[in-house]
Structure formats: C-alpha cells, structure tokens
Design a protein around this motif. Structure first.
Motif, mmCIF file in Angstrom:
data_model
loop_
_atom_site.group_PDB
_atom_site.id
_atom_site.type_symbol
_atom_site.label_atom_id
_atom_site.label_comp_id
_atom_site.label_asym_id
_atom_site.label_seq_id
_atom_site.Cartn_x
_atom_site.Cartn_y
_atom_site.Cartn_z
ATOM 1 N N PHE B 76 0.665 -1.384 -0.063
ATOM 2 C CA PHE B 76 0.062 0.064 -0.229
ATOM 3 C C PHE B 76 0.852 1.179 -0.118
ATOM 4 O O PHE B 76 0.323 2.381 -0.410
ATOM 5 C CB PHE B 76 -1.070 -0.099 1.202
ATOM 6 N N GLY B 77 2.052 1.294 0.322
ATOM 7 C CA GLY B 77 2.915 2.391 0.331
ATOM 8 C C GLY B 77 3.514 2.736 -1.091
ATOM 9 O O GLY B 77 4.371 3.618 -1.000
ATOM 10 N N PHE B 78 3.085 2.010 -1.916
ATOM 11 C CA PHE B 78 3.691 2.247 -3.486
ATOM 12 C C PHE B 78 2.669 2.923 -4.320
ATOM 13 O O PHE B 78 1.610 1.921 -4.493
ATOM 14 C CB PHE B 78 4.334 1.106 -3.717
ATOM 15 N N VAL B 90 -6.581 -2.430 -2.989
ATOM 16 C CA VAL B 90 -6.901 -2.292 -1.594
ATOM 17 C C VAL B 90 -6.572 -1.004 -1.079
ATOM 18 O O VAL B 90 -5.523 -0.679 -0.927
ATOM 19 C CB VAL B 90 -6.610 -3.295 -0.856
ATOM 20 N N ASN B 91 -7.332 -0.268 -0.556
ATOM 21 C CA ASN B 91 -7.368 1.031 0.126
ATOM 22 C C ASN B 91 -6.333 0.822 1.298
ATOM 23 O O ASN B 91 -6.576 -0.078 1.915
ATOM 24 C CB ASN B 91 -8.607 1.466 0.392
ATOM 25 N N ALA B 92 -5.391 1.956 1.410
ATOM 26 C CA ALA B 92 -4.399 1.786 2.262
ATOM 27 C C ALA B 92 -4.915 1.874 3.531
ATOM 28 O O ALA B 92 -4.225 1.299 4.683
ATOM 29 C CB ALA B 92 -3.340 3.121 2.170
ATOM 30 N N ALA B 101 6.872 -3.538 9.408
ATOM 31 C CA ALA B 101 7.170 -3.605 7.982
ATOM 32 C C ALA B 101 6.558 -2.386 7.459
ATOM 33 O O ALA B 101 5.402 -1.938 7.782
ATOM 34 C CB ALA B 101 6.224 -4.776 7.437
ATOM 35 N N GLU B 102 7.320 -1.628 6.583
ATOM 36 C CA GLU B 102 6.877 -0.499 5.977
ATOM 37 C C GLU B 102 6.346 -0.490 4.536
ATOM 38 O O GLU B 102 6.802 -1.223 3.822
ATOM 39 C CB GLU B 102 8.061 0.551 5.769
ATOM 40 N N GLY B 103 5.235 0.012 4.655
ATOM 41 C CA GLY B 103 4.519 -0.011 3.378
ATOM 42 C C GLY B 103 3.881 -1.163 2.829
ATOM 43 O O GLY B 103 3.321 -1.313 1.715
ATOM 44 N N SER B 390 10.094 -5.360 -6.746
ATOM 45 C CA SER B 390 9.750 -4.241 -7.166
ATOM 46 C C SER B 390 8.644 -3.991 -8.355
ATOM 47 O O SER B 390 8.400 -4.935 -8.735
ATOM 48 C CB SER B 390 11.040 -3.779 -8.119
ATOM 49 N N LEU B 391 7.864 -3.009 -7.997
ATOM 50 C CA LEU B 391 6.650 -2.818 -8.882
ATOM 51 C C LEU B 391 6.749 -2.019 -10.281
ATOM 52 O O LEU B 391 6.368 -1.679 -10.865
ATOM 53 C CB LEU B 391 5.584 -2.263 -8.106
#
Lengths: 543, 438
Positions: B76-78, B90-92, B101-103, B390-391
C-alpha cells in the motif's frame, strides 16, 4: 517358428461374448497342461491349442476385453487359443449396433452464423449492453447444455463397454483414447469428443498409420493442442511436439528443429464447426526438413516421415505391450533380453504389415509370453477395467451409470477427461489407500446396491443373483454343487484367478459360520458374502 | 540370508514385532503397530530415527489456481500499486498493518493471519518464485511439487520421506535394519505429486467416512474374514516386488490407517472451526495430531484462486477466499495450542504462481509469477522476511522473484525436519533462514 494362420471356418456361434452359447464339453484342462519348459523358448512363439487351459481363456478374456463369465471362459477354452483369438479379433463378424453420427446433438456448441456474428459485432460497437448480456446468457446456456451432453457421452461409452459383444473393439478404443489423450475440460465440445471417440472405435483394430493421418484432422485434437491457431509465420508447436513425443516416436528420437519444421508443416490444419478444414492461405508451403525428409511437406508428409522411422514402431510396440501384456522399465537397457526380443518382434511386424494392427495383436495374444506366469494375473486393472469387468464377468446389475462414472473418477480415471495429453500413467499409480477403498466399495455397490453414504433406492428392485455363476461353474465341475470347498475354490479361480489357502481360509471361515444354522452355501445371501470378500481381496485388483 | 526374507511382510510380523524391517527395496507399509497409538499420547516412544525429533510435523497448505500475491500482502505504500490496479487495489486505510514492515500489510480479509502475526506466529516470505516462470497451472504446480523446473521426477516431500526410510541405495539384497517413516497424509481425493515418490505410498482421503470397506455393512459376519484377508500382508507365495505384493501392502496400510484415522477425526475439536472446506480439512489434521498419529507430513489444498475476472478489492471473491484461508489457519493454531501441540507443527502455505502486476480488463488478474509464502507456528521468525518485489522493475509486466522457492524448502528441511536438503532438492539452493535460532 510356427506361425499361426487365420482360421478358415467362420465362427458359426451367435456372439458368445454377449449371449449364452452351449459350451462344448471339455476334458479337464489341468490334466493336459504341460509344465512350462524351463529351457529358453522364443517368447513370441505361439501357444498350442492343447496347452490352452480355462485359466488361459480367462486371462485372454480379461486382457483382450473386460473379463468373461464362466460360460464364456469355458467356450473359449474349448475352442482353443487360435480360434478364440481370431474370434476376438474379427470384430466385424460379430453383429452389434452401429454408432450413428447423430446419436448426440451436433449444434450445442456450433459457431455463430455470419448474421449472428454481425449482430454481435454491431451490439458491441453500439455498446448495446442489453443485447450483449443476452448473447452472454445464450453462450452460458449452451455451455451448460454441453456439459450435460458430455455426461451423456460418458455414460453411453461406459454402457457400450459393458454391453458390447466385441470387447476388444472397446478395449482398443480405450487404448487410443489414452494414447491420443484429449480432454473435454480443455475443448468444451462434447460432440467433438464423441466424434473423436468414434474415430478411435472405427480404427480400433485397424491401421495405426491411418489413425495418425486422421488425428491431425480431428477437430477435438486440433483444438486440444491449439493447432487451430497455427498459421504460417507464427506456427504453434504444440501438436507437432506431442505428435512425435507422445503419439509416435518418443522422447529422444527427434530434435527441437524437427518440432519447429513439423509445426510449419501443420500450419493451416484447422476445423470449422465439425469439419476439418485445410486453410491454404494459412499453410506454410515452403521447404522443410523433418526427420531427415525434405520437401514442401504438409501434415501428411510430416506423418509419413514419422511412420518411416523404426523408432515409431518400437514406441508403439512398447505401448501395446504395456497396455495388453505387462509393464516395462522406463529405459530400454533395463529390459531383459527376452522382453526386448519380443517387443522388437512386434515392432518389426508393425512395420512389415504397414502398421496394420491385427497381425501384431494376434501375435501378442497367441504368444507364450502372454501366458507366462509373470504376466497372467499380474496387471493392475484400470478403474474402467475394474468396473466394466465386474459387471460383465459377475453379471451384476449395472445400477446407475453416473455412480459408476463417479467411482471411476474417484479411482483416478474419468473417461473423456484424461489428466493431460500424456493420458493415464496406469499401473501402480492407480493404487493408494484411498483408491483401494473406492475399488472395494464400488464392488459392494455393484453386488448389493449399497453406497458408502447409504443404500441406493433401486437396490431392492435390482437384486443381484449370484446363483447363475454357480450354475455355469457346475457345467464344467458338477462337484461344486455338493462340495463346499470345491465351490469356493472354483469361485476364487473364476473371480480372482487364484485359489491359494491364504486367500481362501478367511472365506472358508465365513462360510462355515454362515452355514452353521444349516443354510446352504449356495444361498444367494451367502454367495454374495463370498463375492464381497473375494472382490475385496488385494488380488482382485489384478487381471 | 534365509528364504524367510522372501516375504518380510507377513501379517504376524506387522502386528507383533516392531518398526524394524529388513529389505530396503520395497514400499514401506505404514502404521505398523496400530495398537501403539493410543489417543492423546504423544508418539515420542516411537521416535525411530537417530538425530531426528519424531515429534516435528510439517503441514503444507496449497492455494490452487494462482493466488494474487499483490492483493494478499498489499504494497500500500507504493503509488505504482494503485496505478496498476485502479479497480481492485486495496485502499491503504483498510490494509492490516504489520508492525516493523513499512509500506506492506495484509489484505483486510486476512484478520486470522494478522492475529497470528500479532502473536508472533506468522512469517511472510516475500517475492518467492523461480527462474523462467511457467504460466500453466498444471506445469507450474508440478514445478513446485517436484522442486524441479523441468516439472518431472518425484515429489519433493515424497523424496524426503523416502530418504528417511530404508537406507537409500542399499539395494534389494540389503539386509540392514532400517526404520520406516510414516507415509504423509493428504486430505483430498488423491495425494498430490509433492507426496509421491518410490517407497512410501502416501495416504489420502476426502472424508473419513469413505475411508473404510462398505461390504461389512451387508453383514457383520463379514468384518472378521475381511480383516483377515487384508491383514495377511504379503503372503509367502508372492514375489515381494510384484504388483500383488504391492497391493497386499497397500491393503494392509489402508486397513490399519482406516481405523486410526476414523477414530482420530471422530473426536470433537477443542476449538470451533469456521464452516469452510479448508477449515474442516485443517481440523481433521489437528485431530490426527492430537490422536498421536506418528505422521510427520500433512497436506491440505484449497482451490478457487484463479481470479481472472471480477476478483474484487477489499471485498469480493478473492477477499472471501483469503478470509476462509486466514480464519482456518488461525483456528488450526488455536486448536494446536489447546492441545499443547503448537510447538510441534510448522505450517507452510504456497500457491503455484502469483498474478500479473496490473489488473486486466475484466476486473481480475491473469497468471503471473512471484508471490509471498506464509509460514506459521511458534518456531518461525515472525514478521516479513525479505523485501517486496519491485513494482517498477518488472519482467514484461510480471514481478521478478527475489527468493527461489527451493531455498524455502531447503530451509524447512534443514532447520525444521533436520535433514540434509541436498539429498532432496540438490545442492544448488542455499537454505533460507526462516526459523528462530533454537
């Protein structure tokens, strides 16, 4: 080597594998059975009629079909090997209902007409959601109807295997279905599956080469292996690969380049509706080099190149051997010398007879190898073999075809739905602790109408009558009527193919208990108990 | 060697002697001593292989159809995630955050797994896959099952079980005394390829009711002769390598395991499970563990993850699948904890592939590549292991894998099953460190 020649006298008896002919009296085959010579004999040399016992006849009926009744076994034993094998092979001499192409509906999954396509295109262009939704619903309805029809095709084929007086025809149709494995799950067209099945039946004992030329024109196969999308410039290699890897040569007998070139040869081989179509504009007519043969080869040229290879005859000889005789090691070098010689002999015969199957099948069914102790009663029955064989040999009611199909599926074999283009692995892969229970329990169902979840509603109406087996066994061995142990041994030999004490002792104990109140061992209830036990024995899974 | 060894598997030997047997070339029957497994007793007394703690159990949960990893562990952080998935992202705010865990966080339907995570019982292994990914369900599943990208050969767990059996390579003449490992148990109509190998035949059943002979229902007097028929084992007149011997061994296996298993699963669970298929299957596994079956590998499957169309976002069909999965694993560990067996059981969850990074035109996702795996149990390193793939650095629209699944297998085999992973999956894969240092 003595070669068997075709019997000249036509079988005058009326279809003995479906009706009940009067058996000729026989001498006790055991008394004339010679001890298998320990000296090395050519495994392909034919068995003499004088050596052919009821045990051999039983074996032949199981392997060249789906088992036989005591009466059928006795008939073949009296005929001898040569006449029996000829009778089984000459399927056209036995009358049986033909299969009409309109047995099933051919229009459930028909392609849209030009007008329909135009209307759909217009609806899409106009974003006419209402019409588009209607087309979608129509499509879904067609798919649903087709799924119902494939079930009918499955039931029809199972019924045909159970009823046919030409068992080898259906046995070989099943062989070809496993060889050219095509699944409804992928192609979703029940009529194409039916037509392919009919191809396998029409050529069941015919010519393998012809089958190969036909299979690259078969709509079900073309759809299954994506050849309907294969065009000049972007060939799809799927059919070319499997044609060599699984249908003819086997791994290691062709190169990646043969696949690429073969795929070019097959471009433009497609179908419309139910018909094969060769689209010249999609076909790559350039020069190709496939398996050492070069020219502007098309699909037929590709198949011809395949048939010219010795490896094809060896591959098919091994495949037939595995299906009809015994399992083989994966690697040729693990085969013993006699087996290799036998398989080579069949391969040579296939080539020299231009892939006519009957000479090879005759050679196999008459060979000493086929009747060797290491072969008889050593093959694990496929689920279809188990179910069809039980109904045919024990003469149980058929009960519900759908239930039998479900059971076969649970045992790992859903006809017209093979797991992959490789077909079924067979052999020991059929067996694990859960399939073994299903195997035992489907016999309970056939013999008593009992399902694991409860009694079948029709069980009381369709009561199984085991007494007919005793009547037939008594024809040859009158003692079974008076001597309980003779009866049990005769039943064990007939049902399981062996009568060892370790198998019989628990059954003797059951009968002793059940008859302690004075009941006769031929009481149908007790006989059914005996059959339940015999068919639950591990040995019953073999034929 | 005397001729007696022609047939080492007589019924008498099964029932009266021990786990010891001679001759290594045979498939090994299971549940050798049915009287040995009283309900509720740990099977420690049966510990048979030196250096291996018999009590350790591996449960595999297979998510069939290709679970959408990006909507399971949501990055969700990306921003890129939301650009690629405008309809199904999915909404953050709804993502269940993972401490440390970040993001990245769990899909909101995965409350069950989130609870496990909060309790330190869950690790999320990021970006698992293999080179040159295959997008066929069938082929890719076989690759995962065989631990081989050619998708051929025996199943990896089957090979593991075989390697614990019989002393590899001692040959037919081998007379060494060896111990059998119990066959793995799969809940389902057939045992998956992963469990299939050469010697030990896996047990599989869909419902314990069907795991019995129905002939005895016709007359009670048939039960005893039936038992005698199938408990003969391999009789002396049969070649021990023949199909007949194989069937006799399997029939004996079926007979003995049928009793044990039906007795085990008939016991009421210690906790309530959700009314779903996967929960029912895991509850059966928990019951067998509680009953003290010496089985060390269990296999459970859940289907439906092939979400090509209308898979939804925070709600919808994929969310429902995730909820069933997460809640079932949660209930499973509550049950195991109530049994005091939780420390013995590692659960590993995988799918044959993830799905493409971008959604398709039908509000779904097509077959993709790398995806997260889950490990559950008190022995796991809790939290997120590895970075999110990576996205932006994609391989033709697909995530690049960061960890080979065979490294995960190797880690499980080495650190949990305490066996040398090389013999099972080859030497090419460094074993991933997935468990707490003990």
């Amino acid at each position: 080597m003595r070669r068997h020649t075709t019997s000249t006298e036509p079988p005058e008896e009326a279809a003995p594998l479906s009706t009940a002919p009067v058996p000729e009296p026989t001498t006790d085959p055991k008394s004339i059975r010679p001890k298998m010579a320990r000296t090395r004999v050519d495994p392909a040399s034919p068995i003499e009629d004088a050596e052919f016992t009821t045990g051999h006849a039983r074996h032949l009926l199981w392997r060249a079909g789906f088992g036989g009744t005591p009466e059928q076994i006795q008939t073949l034993a009296a005929w001898g090997a040569a006449k029996s094998v000829d009778y089984l092979l000459d399927v056209d001499a036995v009358p049986f209902e033909g299969v009409s192409t309109d047995l099933f509906k051919n229009d459930i999954m028909r392609p849209p007409t030009a007008e329909e396509r135009l209307a759909q295109r217009n609806a899409a262009r106009a974003q006419d959601e209402e019409s588009l939704a209607r087309y979608r619903v129509m499509r879904q309805q067609a798919e649903r109807s087709d799924r119902l029809q494939i079930r009918e095709v499955q039931e029809w084929w199972l019924a045909r295997m159970i009823q046919t007086p030409r068992p080898l025809e259906e046995k070989m149709a099943l062989f070809w279905h496993g060889h050219f494995a095509t699944s409804y799950r992928t192609i979703e067209n029940s009529y194409h599956m039916f037509r392919q099945n009919q191809l396998f039946r029409a050529n069941a004992l015919g010519n393998y080469g012809k089958m190969l030329y036909e299979i690259i024109r078969d709509p079900a196969m073309l759809a299954y292996l994506d050849n309907n999308d294969s065009r000049k410039g972007k060939p799809n290699e799927n059919l070319a690969r499997e044609l060599m890897e699984l249908f003819s040569l086997g791994v290691g007998n062709y190169t990646e380049n043969d696949i690429k070139e073969g795929a070019r040869a097959l471009t433009g081989y497609t179908f419309y509706d139910d018909q094969f179509v060769f689209r010249r504009e999609d076909h790559d007519s350039g020069r190709k080099n496939i398996l050492g043969r070069s020219g502007t080869l098309d699909g037929d040229g590709f198949v011809t190149a395949i048939l010219e290879k010795r490896a094809t005859s060896k591959f098919m000889a091994k495949k037939l051997y595995r299906y009809l005789v015994a399992d083989l090691p994966d690697r040729d070098k693990d085969m013993d010398a006699e087996t290799r010689e036998f398989v080579d002999d069949i391969a040579t015969l296939l080539i020299s007879k231009r892939y006519e199957l009957k000479p090879s099948l005759r050679r196999i069914f008459l060979s000493r190898r086929f009747y060797a102790d290491s072969v008889m009663g050593q093959q694990i029955k496929s689920p279809v073999q188990l179910v069809v064989g039980a109904v045919r040999s024990l003469r149980t009611p058929v009960r519900d075809l759908g239930t039998l199909l479900d059971a076969a599926d649970l045992m790992g074999q859903s006809i017209l739905f093979p797991p992959s283009v490789k077909g079924w692995d067979g052999g020991r892969t059929w067996i694990n602790t859960s399939t073994l229970f299903v195997r035992q329990n489907v016999l309970t169902y056939l013999l008593t109408g009992r399902k694991p979840q409860g009694r079948d509603a029709g069980a009381a109406i369709e009561r199984y009558n085991p007494s007919v087996l005793v009547t037939e066994l008594a024809e040859r061995e009158p003692g079974v009527r008076t001597d309980t142990d003779a009866l049990l041994r005769a039943l064990a030999r007939f049902v399981v193919g062996r009568d060892s004490d370790s198998l019989l002792n628990p059954i003797r104990a059951y009968v002793a208990g059940a008859t302690s109140d004075g009941a006769s061992p031929t009481d149908p209830r007790i006989l059914t108990g005996v059959l339940l036990l015999l068919t639950a024995s591990p040995e019953y899974q073999l034929n | 060697m005397s001729t007696e060894h022609k047939s080492p598997f007589t019924r008498r030997e099964f029932m009266t002697t021990s786990l010891t047997f001679a001759s290594a070339a045979l498939t090994v029957p299971s549940f050798l001593q049915r009287s040995a497994f009283a309900v509720g007793q740990p099977s420690g007394s049966l510990s048979s292989i030196a250096g291996v703690d018999q009590n350790r159990i591996l449960v595999v949960v297979q998510l069939s159809g290709g679970n959408d990893g990006l909507n399971t562990v949501v990055p969700f952080g990306f921003d890129q995630y939301y650009r690629m998935r405008p309809g199904i992202g999915v909404n953050a705010a709804q993502v269940l955050k993972l401490s440390k865990a970040e993001g990245v966080g769990l899909h909101p339907a995965l409350t069950g797994l989130h609870e496990l995570h909060e309790d330190g019982l869950l690790s999320v292994v990021q970006g698992v896959g293999y080179p040159n990914p295959n997008r066929s369900h069938f082929k890719s599943m076989d690759i995962w099952h065989t631990a081989d990208t050619s998708a051929t050969g025996d199943g990896w767990l089957g090979k593991y079980v075989d390697s614990q059996c019989c002393g590899e390579g001692s040959g037919e003449s081998g007379t060494q005394v060896a111990k059998a490992m119990e066959p793995p148990i799969a809940i389902g109509r057939t045992a998956p390829l992963a469990l299939q190998a050469r010697k030990v035949v896996p047990v599989s059943f869909e419902s314990a009711d069907l795991f019995r002979w129905t002939g005895q229902d016709a007359s009670a007097s048939l039960s005893k002769p039936y038992d005698e028929l199938v408990e003969r084992g391999v009789t002396g007149d049969v070649d021990p390598s023949s199909n007949a011997a194989f069937l006799m061994r399997t029939a004996l296996d079926a007979r003995v395991s049928s009793d044990q298993i039906r007795k085990a699963v008939s016991a009421k669970s210690l906790v309530e499970y959700p009314r779903t298929g996967v929960a029912r299957d895991l509850s059966m596994v928990a019951s067998m563990i509680r009953a003290g079956l010496p089985t060390r590998v269990y296999y459970v499957s859940m289907g439906g993850f092939d979400t090509h169309a209308g898979q939804g976002g925070a709600q919808g069909s994929h969310a429902n699948l995730l909820r069933q999965f997460g809640d079932a694993v949660r209930a499973f560990y509550s049950d195991l904890k109530a049994q005091e067996n939780d420390a013995r059981v590692l659960t590993m969850c995988f799918s044959e592939f993830g799905r493409r990074a971008s959604q398709n035109a039908s509000g779904g996702t097509d077959h993709g590549t790398a995806a997260p795996m889950f490990l559950a149990g008190p022995m796991v390193r809790p939290g997120v292991i590895g970075n999110h793939p990576s996205l932006t650095d994609l391989d033709d629209g697909d995530l690049k894998h960061l960890l080979d699944f065979r490294s995960v297998y190797a880690g499980v085999l080495k650190d949990w099953m305490q066996t040398d992973p090389d013999s099972v999956i080859g030497k090419n894969y460094r074993s991933a460190v997935l468990l707490k240092k003990s």
